[in-house]
Design a protein around this motif. Structure first.
Motif, PDB file in Angstrom:
ATOM      1  N   ASP A   1     -13.088 -13.441 -24.721  1.00 19.82           N
ATOM      2  CA  ASP A   1     -13.897 -12.452 -24.099  1.00 19.82           C
ATOM      3  C   ASP A   1     -15.213 -12.053 -24.882  1.00 19.82           C
ATOM      4  O   ASP A   1     -15.088 -11.917 -26.215  1.00 19.82           O
ATOM      5  N   PRO A   2     -16.414 -11.827 -24.418  1.00 25.70           N
ATOM      6  CA  PRO A   2     -16.648 -11.939 -22.884  1.00 25.70           C
ATOM      7  C   PRO A   2     -16.995 -13.611 -22.530  1.00 25.70           C
ATOM      8  O   PRO A   2     -17.517 -14.183 -23.320  1.00 25.70           O
TER       9      PRO A   2
ATOM     10  N   SER B   1     -23.891 -10.041 -23.491  1.00 27.93           N
ATOM     11  CA  SER B   1     -23.150  -9.407 -22.653  1.00 27.93           C
ATOM     12  C   SER B   1     -23.132  -7.817 -22.542  1.00 27.93           C
ATOM     13  O   SER B   1     -23.048  -7.303 -23.460  1.00 27.93           O
TER      14      SER B   1
ATOM     15  N   TRP C   1     -20.435  -6.275 -21.850  1.00 26.18           N
ATOM     16  CA  TRP C   1     -18.989  -5.822 -22.564  1.00 26.18           C
ATOM     17  C   TRP C   1     -18.579  -6.953 -23.304  1.00 26.18           C
ATOM     18  O   TRP C   1     -19.246  -7.779 -23.734  1.00 26.18           O
ATOM     19  N   GLY C   2     -17.182  -6.667 -24.122  1.00 28.74           N
ATOM     20  CA  GLY C   2     -16.584  -7.416 -24.791  1.00 28.74           C
ATOM     21  C   GLY C   2     -17.227  -7.932 -26.404  1.00 28.74           C
ATOM     22  O   GLY C   2     -17.330  -8.622 -26.940  1.00 28.74           O
TER      23      GLY C   2
END
Length: 403
Positions: free
Chosen positions: A273-274, A299, A301-302
């Motif tokens: 991730d991500p 990204s 997120w992550g």
């Protein structure tokens, strides 16, 4: 296999344990012929250090038959493993597929030449004192020709019988190996859909894990006290640590010499991730972490806080209860052809994983598929036995405290 060397090792370990017992007032458990060297959860995690995957080799296949050169990598050599060890890795995970090298029922006999080759590659690392993890890797992927360990198949009785017979043979082959060998029941086992776990598929995965533990233990020898590695649904952290149906196998057939308050089960998860940074084959997201300079290439997120929270879930759910956690795969593909700074962010990601895993008492094992260049995970050139990503390598060793 250096049986004589292993026997001498076992005797030396027994002597060391006996001395330790006398020094501590005799409270240590007596070493016996059928017991590998005792090591509590935190100690084996520390001893395993930084890990590396021999990916795309013994799980590579052609027409449903495993072939270590089928996916473009050369034959595995002792020199390659020596280079990996010299780089600082103490653990090697060796993914293994069996597929059509398994004969028909009811015996389901594994092709002896293939099992011998698996042992030979294991010995490259084991005989150097490294920890070695071997699993059953591609047999559970619907997309792999010859796969059969399918959790949503209607033929579960046949699948479970075959699974038991195959692991019985593998475990018997490695019965005399000490605790430096760890057996892993499966790889990324799930129904092939990237959504929440389904039933009865997850129950069947739990059954496979239970069959694995019982079968390995019953083969005796050092298998009665060996550390065994167990994955949940698709080696996914949320679906393993959360309330989605994962069941720890019982371990009733283990050696009675293991203290009742000690485990011999490890939990396996993977971390990518991500995905848009670590695995998506495009040049859109090439940066990661607090040093990222371009929000449009990072990204949403992550990032570090997410990684920390995910590994903390495994710490809270398993490590605190005495079950070591192994992040059996992690890494990020090479997108330096799109962003010249990408390898720096890949190194940042690797450092953060290694350091956070250490923080939470977990083992991290970098995924290397032998592919260098665009979209590759390679850290070594497997032909010239040279390091191709020194930055990532140094980051990992710094993260685990080895450099």
């Amino acid at each position: 296999m250096a049986a004589k060397t292993m026997k001498i090792k076992a005797v030396l370990i027994a002597i060391i344990l006996a001395v330790a017992a006398s020094v501590s007032g005799g409270s240590a458990n007596q070493a016996s012929a059928d017991t590998a060297a005792q090591s509590d959860a935190s100690q084996i995690v520390a001893d395993m250090g930084a890990g590396w995957n021999l990916g795309n080799q013994l799980e590579a296949t052609i027409n449903g038959y495993p072939s270590e050169t089928a996916w473009g990598n050369p034959t595995v050599t002792q020199a390659l493993i020596d280079k990996v060890q010299a780089a600082g890795f103490k653990t090697i995970r060796i993914p293994v597929s069996y597929l059509r090298n398994i004969g028909p029922g009811p015996n389901y006999t594994i092709n002896s030449s293939w099992l011998d080759r698996v042992q030979e590659v294991v010995d490259y690392a084991y005989n150097r004192g490294m920890y070695v993890v071997i699993n059953m890797h591609g047999d559970g992927y619907k997309t792999i020709d010859g796969s059969w360990l399918i959790c949503d198949s209607s033929s579960q009785a046949e699948i479970k019988g075959k699974y038991q017979k195959v692991w019985q043979q593998i475990a018997s082959k490695f019965q005399s190996y000490d605790q430096h060998l760890i057996l892993e029941s499966m790889n990324e086992e799930f129904d092939g859909q990237y959504g929440q776990p389904t039933q009865p598929c997850y129950s069947n995965i739990n059954d496979y894990n239970q069959i694995f533990v019982d079968t390995v233990r019953k083969t005796g020898g050092n298998n009665s006290s060996r550390w065994l590695l167990i994955p949940g649904w698709n080696t996914n952290i949320d679906y393993t640590a959360g309330n989605y149906g994962f069941a720890l196998p019982t371990d009733e057939y283990r050696s009675p010499s293991i203290p009742s308050d000690e485990q011999r089960i490890m939990i396996s998860v993977h971390y990518y991730d991500p995905w848009d940074f670590t695995g998506e084959e495009s040049g859109t997201i090439t940066q990661w972490g607090p040093a990222a300079t371009n929000p449009s290439k990072t990204s949403t997120w992550g990032q570090e806080d997410y990684l920390d929270a995910q590994l903390k879930k495994m710490y809270d759910g398993f490590v605190t209860k005495g079950f070591p956690v192994v992040i059996g795969e992690y890494g990020a593909i090479d997108k330096s052809s799109f962003d010249s700074a990408n390898n720096k962010y890949r190194a940042d990601f690797a450092y953060t994983m290694a350091a956070t895993a250490k923080k939470y008492g977990q083992v991290s094992v970098y995924w290397d598929n032998g592919v260098n260049g665009q979209y590759g995970f390679g850290m070594f050139d497997r032909r010239s036995h040279t390091v191709t990503q020194q930055g990532i390598l140094s980051a990992i060793m710094s993260g685990v405290g080895g450099g």
